[in-house]
Scaffold this motif. Structure first.
Motif, PDB file in Angstrom:
ATOM      1  N   ILE A  77      26.769  47.958  76.306  1.00 31.16           N
ATOM      2  CA  ILE A  77      27.989  47.595  77.072  1.00 31.16           C
ATOM      3  C   ILE A  77      28.393  46.191  76.625  1.00 31.16           C
ATOM      4  CG2 ILE A  77      28.500  46.701  79.398  1.00 31.16           C
ATOM      5  CD1 ILE A  77      26.625  48.981  80.508  1.00 31.16           C
ATOM      6  N   HIS A  78      27.263  45.290  76.157  1.00 34.46           N
ATOM      7  CA  HIS A  78      27.583  43.970  75.587  1.00 34.46           C
ATOM      8  C   HIS A  78      28.494  44.120  74.502  1.00 34.46           C
ATOM      9  CE1 HIS A  78      26.477  40.475  72.927  1.00 34.46           C
ATOM     10  NE2 HIS A  78      26.863  39.751  74.162  1.00 34.46           N
ATOM     11  N   MET A  79      28.039  44.903  73.635  1.00 39.20           N
ATOM     12  CA  MET A  79      28.935  45.475  72.336  1.00 39.20           C
ATOM     13  C   MET A  79      30.431  45.655  72.525  1.00 39.20           C
ATOM     14  SD  MET A  79      27.615  47.989  69.276  1.00 39.20           S
ATOM     15  CE  MET A  79      25.859  47.147  69.592  1.00 39.20           C
ATOM     16  N   PHE A  80      30.526  46.497  73.599  1.00 38.91           N
ATOM     17  CA  PHE A  80      31.848  46.871  73.955  1.00 38.91           C
ATOM     18  C   PHE A  80      32.453  45.729  74.500  1.00 38.91           C
ATOM     19  CE2 PHE A  80      34.529  47.816  77.570  1.00 38.91           C
ATOM     20  CZ  PHE A  80      35.453  48.755  76.984  1.00 38.91           C
ATOM     21  N   THR A  81      31.963  44.923  75.412  1.00 36.04           N
ATOM     22  CA  THR A  81      32.440  43.700  75.968  1.00 36.04           C
ATOM     23  C   THR A  81      33.088  42.559  75.000  1.00 36.04           C
ATOM     24  OG1 THR A  81      31.278  43.930  77.977  1.00 36.04           O
ATOM     25  CG2 THR A  81      32.229  41.795  77.626  1.00 36.04           C
ATOM     26  N   ILE A  82      32.226  42.396  73.832  1.00 37.27           N
ATOM     27  CA  ILE A  82      32.691  41.461  73.097  1.00 37.27           C
ATOM     28  C   ILE A  82      33.997  41.885  72.210  1.00 37.27           C
ATOM     29  CG2 ILE A  82      30.374  40.126  72.745  1.00 37.27           C
ATOM     30  CD1 ILE A  82      29.960  41.408  70.103  1.00 37.27           C
ATOM     31  N   TRP A  83      33.852  43.153  71.746  1.00 35.60           N
ATOM     32  CA  TRP A  83      34.884  43.656  71.216  1.00 35.60           C
ATOM     33  C   TRP A  83      36.198  43.695  72.088  1.00 35.60           C
ATOM     34  CZ3 TRP A  83      35.680  43.960  66.145  1.00 35.60           C
ATOM     35  CH2 TRP A  83      34.568  43.992  65.425  1.00 35.60           C
ATOM     36  N   PHE A  84      36.129  44.164  73.133  1.00 33.67           N
ATOM     37  CA  PHE A  84      37.270  43.965  74.296  1.00 33.67           C
ATOM     38  C   PHE A  84      37.866  42.672  74.418  1.00 33.67           C
ATOM     39  CE2 PHE A  84      39.057  43.573  78.576  1.00 33.67           C
ATOM     40  CZ  PHE A  84      39.603  44.727  78.669  1.00 33.67           C
ATOM     41  N   SER A  85      36.944  41.609  74.579  1.00 33.82           N
ATOM     42  CA  SER A  85      37.451  40.446  74.677  1.00 33.82           C
ATOM     43  C   SER A  85      38.243  39.903  73.587  1.00 33.82           C
ATOM     44  CB  SER A  85      36.221  39.385  75.048  1.00 33.82           C
ATOM     45  OG  SER A  85      35.802  39.732  76.255  1.00 33.82           O
ATOM     46  N   MET A  86      37.464  40.192  72.386  1.00 30.58           N
ATOM     47  CA  MET A  86      38.181  39.822  71.229  1.00 30.58           C
ATOM     48  C   MET A  86      39.616  40.338  70.890  1.00 30.58           C
ATOM     49  SD  MET A  86      34.788  40.268  68.880  1.00 30.58           S
ATOM     50  CE  MET A  86      35.576  40.543  67.233  1.00 30.58           C
ATOM     51  N   ASN A  87      39.993  41.511  71.650  1.00 29.75           N
ATOM     52  CA  ASN A  87      41.121  42.123  71.435  1.00 29.75           C
ATOM     53  C   ASN A  87      42.284  42.035  72.414  1.00 29.75           C
ATOM     54  OD1 ASN A  87      41.168  43.606  68.493  1.00 29.75           O
ATOM     55  ND2 ASN A  87      39.193  43.717  69.359  1.00 29.75           N
ATOM     56  N   CYS A  88      41.694  41.607  73.733  1.00 32.24           N
ATOM     57  CA  CYS A  88      42.574  41.633  74.956  1.00 32.24           C
ATOM     58  C   CYS A  88      43.122  40.139  74.939  1.00 32.24           C
ATOM     59  CB  CYS A  88      41.715  42.115  76.093  1.00 32.24           C
ATOM     60  SG  CYS A  88      42.899  42.328  77.545  1.00 32.24           S
ATOM     61  N   THR A  89      43.925  39.491  74.128  1.00 29.86           N
ATOM     62  CA  THR A  89      44.290  38.087  74.032  1.00 29.86           C
ATOM     63  C   THR A  89      46.065  38.207  73.923  1.00 29.86           C
ATOM     64  OG1 THR A  89      44.016  38.271  71.654  1.00 29.86           O
ATOM     65  CG2 THR A  89      42.325  37.159  73.185  1.00 29.86           C
ATOM     66  N   ALA A  90      46.700  37.245  74.381  1.00 30.23           N
ATOM     67  CA  ALA A  90      48.038  36.985  74.484  1.00 30.23           C
ATOM     68  C   ALA A  90      48.723  37.261  72.838  1.00 30.23           C
ATOM     69  CB  ALA A  90      48.305  35.747  74.985  1.00 30.23           C
ATOM     70  N   ASN A  91      48.048  36.894  71.776  1.00 30.77           N
ATOM     71  CA  ASN A  91      48.834  37.188  70.642  1.00 30.77           C
ATOM     72  C   ASN A  91      48.824  38.478  70.309  1.00 30.77           C
ATOM     73  OD1 ASN A  91      45.742  37.110  70.421  1.00 30.77           O
ATOM     74  ND2 ASN A  91      46.255  37.967  68.229  1.00 30.77           N
ATOM     75  N   GLN A  92      48.240  39.641  70.902  1.00 30.24           N
ATOM     76  CA  GLN A  92      48.452  40.947  70.896  1.00 30.24           C
ATOM     77  C   GLN A  92      50.007  41.150  71.440  1.00 30.24           C
ATOM     78  OE1 GLN A  92      46.612  42.464  68.751  1.00 30.24           O
ATOM     79  NE2 GLN A  92      44.909  40.900  68.830  1.00 30.24           N
ATOM     80  N   LEU A  93      50.489  40.368  72.193  1.00 33.16           N
ATOM     81  CA  LEU A  93      51.873  40.902  72.948  1.00 33.16           C
ATOM     82  C   LEU A  93      52.685  40.928  71.654  1.00 33.16           C
ATOM     83  CD1 LEU A  93      51.889  38.441  75.995  1.00 33.16           C
ATOM     84  CD2 LEU A  93      51.761  40.899  76.018  1.00 33.16           C
ATOM     85  N   THR A  94      52.861  40.174  70.691  1.00 32.06           N
ATOM     86  CA  THR A  94      53.626  40.092  69.733  1.00 32.06           C
ATOM     87  C   THR A  94      53.850  41.391  69.012  1.00 32.06           C
ATOM     88  OG1 THR A  94      53.199  37.693  69.251  1.00 32.06           O
ATOM     89  CG2 THR A  94      54.218  38.926  67.550  1.00 32.06           C
ATOM     90  N   LEU A  95      52.668  42.019  68.781  1.00 28.65           N
ATOM     91  CA  LEU A  95      52.469  43.464  68.134  1.00 28.65           C
ATOM     92  C   LEU A  95      53.392  44.497  68.897  1.00 28.65           C
ATOM     93  CD1 LEU A  95      51.287  44.683  65.588  1.00 28.65           C
ATOM     94  CD2 LEU A  95      49.496  45.115  66.797  1.00 28.65           C
ATOM     95  N   GLY A  96      52.846  44.458  70.352  1.00 33.52           N
ATOM     96  CA  GLY A  96      53.813  45.263  71.144  1.00 33.52           C
ATOM     97  C   GLY A  96      55.200  44.973  71.186  1.00 33.52           C
ATOM     98  N   VAL A  97      55.780  43.617  71.191  1.00 30.71           N
ATOM     99  CA  VAL A  97      57.110  43.327  71.274  1.00 30.71           C
ATOM    100  C   VAL A  97      57.868  44.107  70.054  1.00 30.71           C
ATOM    101  CG1 VAL A  97      58.310  41.611  71.285  1.00 30.71           C
ATOM    102  CG2 VAL A  97      56.753  41.540  72.868  1.00 30.71           C
ATOM    103  N   LEU A  98      57.424  44.016  69.000  1.00 29.39           N
ATOM    104  CA  LEU A  98      57.733  44.459  67.771  1.00 29.39           C
ATOM    105  C   LEU A  98      58.174  45.833  67.908  1.00 29.39           C
ATOM    106  CD1 LEU A  98      55.402  42.999  65.033  1.00 29.39           C
ATOM    107  CD2 LEU A  98      57.768  42.376  65.612  1.00 29.39           C
ATOM    108  N   GLY A  99      57.809  46.860  68.527  1.00 32.33           N
ATOM    109  CA  GLY A  99      58.221  48.256  68.797  1.00 32.33           C
ATOM    110  C   GLY A  99      59.674  48.262  69.186  1.00 32.33           C
ATOM    111  N   PRO A 100      59.920  47.720  70.286  1.00 35.28           N
ATOM    112  CA  PRO A 100      61.303  48.049  70.797  1.00 35.28           C
ATOM    113  C   PRO A 100      62.354  46.751  70.154  1.00 35.28           C
ATOM    114  CG  PRO A 100      59.795  47.556  72.610  1.00 35.28           C
ATOM    115  CD  PRO A 100      58.925  47.394  71.330  1.00 35.28           C
ATOM    116  N   VAL A 101      61.760  45.616  69.629  1.00 38.43           N
ATOM    117  CA  VAL A 101      62.654  44.451  69.180  1.00 38.43           C
ATOM    118  C   VAL A 101      62.903  44.920  67.605  1.00 38.43           C
ATOM    119  CG1 VAL A 101      62.863  42.084  68.522  1.00 38.43           C
ATOM    120  CG2 VAL A 101      62.074  42.636  70.930  1.00 38.43           C
ATOM    121  N   SER A 102      62.122  45.026  66.801  1.00 39.43           N
ATOM    122  CA  SER A 102      62.237  45.373  65.552  1.00 39.43           C
ATOM    123  C   SER A 102      62.519  46.306  64.882  1.00 39.43           C
ATOM    124  CB  SER A 102      61.037  44.566  64.561  1.00 39.43           C
ATOM    125  OG  SER A 102      60.667  43.135  64.858  1.00 39.43           O
TER     126      SER A 102
END
Length: 514
Positions: A77-102
């Protein structure tokens, strides 16, 4: 079970006979399993490790006896949590925005492509992470067994580009958010420095602080993201279809799929670094599942939100003007604006928690510097972490006006080389080694492969990637055949490598012997 019992880096090691004659700081250093220091700098860092927990250990293999303990479900569970935390961050919004925008994709298209692209990339990283507990080695030390002694240095250089590039992007997004919250009163430069300082403190102290930070930082991030869903969700455009048709639409879909896949793929070249202190007895399938699910869940939560924000730009003129003027940071602030001061508070939380994504990359970068060669390895990890933070901060400040072009051009290039290396690693393990590795030879140049076969397959794969890449600065002749262009570099590089490496490796073993 206490934290000290759960994680080997957070518990005292039993005192052996070899340390019975030592006293004071020397005894503490010996108990930490740190090898004999060869420089005054390393000796100083060893003392800091013994006194206040600054991780002095660098790229050397962590012996099995220093990691051995009983694993429980809480560890996974700890292993899952650290990977979740590392990737659930605001910079990932940019990758999502690129789909509709770019790429002009509708909400449904973007979400489906994002989901399956993220799962594909996460599966690859989940596989590489399993080598950490099995070997006790950092990721790119494991790469020596496939790439060979000298070619593996090329992987190290490319990974440094990844980690420093992400440091630049993370700091820049955090700086843009903090500046936008302040109405432009705070300079983007000040915001960049704040994120970089948080990163530097945690990374310098090392794996103990890294684990503790990642174990808890996900909670405030998820809370403010649910607030964002509530306030911005009604403005998402769920009706407008993807623009274009035929080959043009298919090309855009392919490009976005592989762009999204490159995000989780980029973790592969450092995946084992974060679980290297787990015991050899760690279940490989459980490690694979915890890593894959942690990355996928963390990324999809935030990237789906980014897709929603991107889809709503045409429906919301204020969103569009904010995004055009100041980028993703201003867009997020505008989405929170109906909540007034509380919305600004949520933005500050998102900006500060971006460090959760920046910390592991900078941690890996410090190790990569040491992996360049013996002279670099003599400089302790905490010094390299400081150097890395200073370097990406300077680059982020210098390139703060070009985030979008930096991000979209950077990420696809990462995926090209990583997928080739992963392909060769899988083939090497299951075709040639039959799952058997001698991890004791990790630093033996005379026993490791020369790497000629891997280097040859790597070059051939890159040729395919260049012919099939679709970037703003270059469109390969094959990529240009699909609509207005489609980025096929990643699957073609993977396919060519898969085809070339086995016969090349067979010839290398036959005529060279290792």
């Amino acid at each position: 079970m206490s934290a000290e019992e759960k994680y080997p880096v957070e518990r005292d090691l039993q005192k052996g006979d070899a340390t019975s004659t030592l006293t004071g700081g020397d005894r503490e250093i010996a108990e930490l399993g740190i090898s004999e220091p060869v420089t005054a700098l390393q000796r100083f860092c060893n003392r800091l490790d013994a006194l206040c927990g600054v991780e002095a250990r660098g790229i050397e293999r962590i012996p099995e006896e220093l990691r051995e303990r009983v694993m429980t479900y809480r560890d996974y569970i700890h292993m899952f949590t650290i990977w979740f935390s590392m990737n659930c961050t605001a910079n990932q919004l940019t990758l999502g925005v690129l789909g509709p925008v770019s790429y002009g994709l509708g909400l449904t298209d973007s979400i489906v492509l994002c989901m399956f692209g993220t799962i594909f990339g996460s599966l690859c990283t989940g596989y590489i992470s399993t080598f950490g507990p099995a070997s006790g080695l950092r990721t790119l030390n494991v790469a020596k067994y496939t790439m060979g002694w000298w070619p593996s240095k090329l992987c190290v250089i490319l990974n440094l580009c990844i980690e420093l590039g992400y440091g630049l992007i993370d700091s820049l997004v955090g700086g843009l958010l903090l500046s936008a919250v302040n109405g432009g009163g705070m300079s983007v430069i000040v915001g960049i420095v704040i994120v970089a300082l948080i990163t530097w403190v945690v990374v310098t102290f090392g794996i103990k602080w890294f684990y503790k930070f990642e174990q808890f930082v996900w909670a405030p991030t998820v809370l403010v993201l649910f607030v964002l869903i509530g306030v911005a969700g009604p403005h998402f455009d769920t009706a407008t279809p993807s623009s274009g048709s035929g080959a043009v639409l298919h090309g855009n879909r392919l490009s976005y799929f592989f762009l999204v896949a490159s995000g989780p793929l980029s973790w592969s070249s450092a995946a084992a670094d974060y679980v290297v202190y787990y015991p050899k007895s760690t279940n490989r399938w459980a490690t694979f599942a915890a890593t894959t699910c942690g990355i996928t869940c963390g990324k999809l939560l935030i990237e789906f939100l980014g897709i929603g924000l991107g889809s709503g730009l045409l429906k919301n003129p204020t969103w569009q003007s904010s995004f055009d003027a100041h980028g993703i940071g201003a867009l997020v602030v505008e989405a929170y604006k109906p909540l007034n001061t509380f919305g600004d508070f949520c933005c500050v939380i998102l900006a500060v928690c971006i460090a959760a994504n920046n910390i592991p990359g900078t941690y890996a970068a410090a190790l990569n510097w040491q992996q360049l060669g013996a002279p670099f390895a003599k400089i302790p990890r905490p010094i390299w972490s400081t150097f890395s933070c200073v370097l990406f901060t300077i680059i982020a400040i210098a390139g703060r006006d070009n985030l979008f072009s930096i991000f979209i051009n950077w990420l696809s290039l990462i995926g090209y080389w990583v997928i080739m290396w992963i392909t060769m690693t899988i083939q090497d393990e299951f075709i040639f080694r039959k799952g058997v590795f001698d991890w004791e030879t990790w630093n033996r140049k005379d026993l490791l492969p020369h790497g000629w076969a891997a280097l040859f397959a790597f070059v051939i794969g890159w040729v395919g990637a260049v012919l099939c890449m679709y970037q703003t600065y270059f469109t390969g002749p094959i990529a240009a055949l699909v609509g207005n262009g489609a980025d096929l570099g990643l699957p073609v590089a993977c396919g060519l490598t898969m085809f070339v490496y086995p016969p090349a490796r067979w010839l290398e073993l036959k005529f060279v012997g290792r």
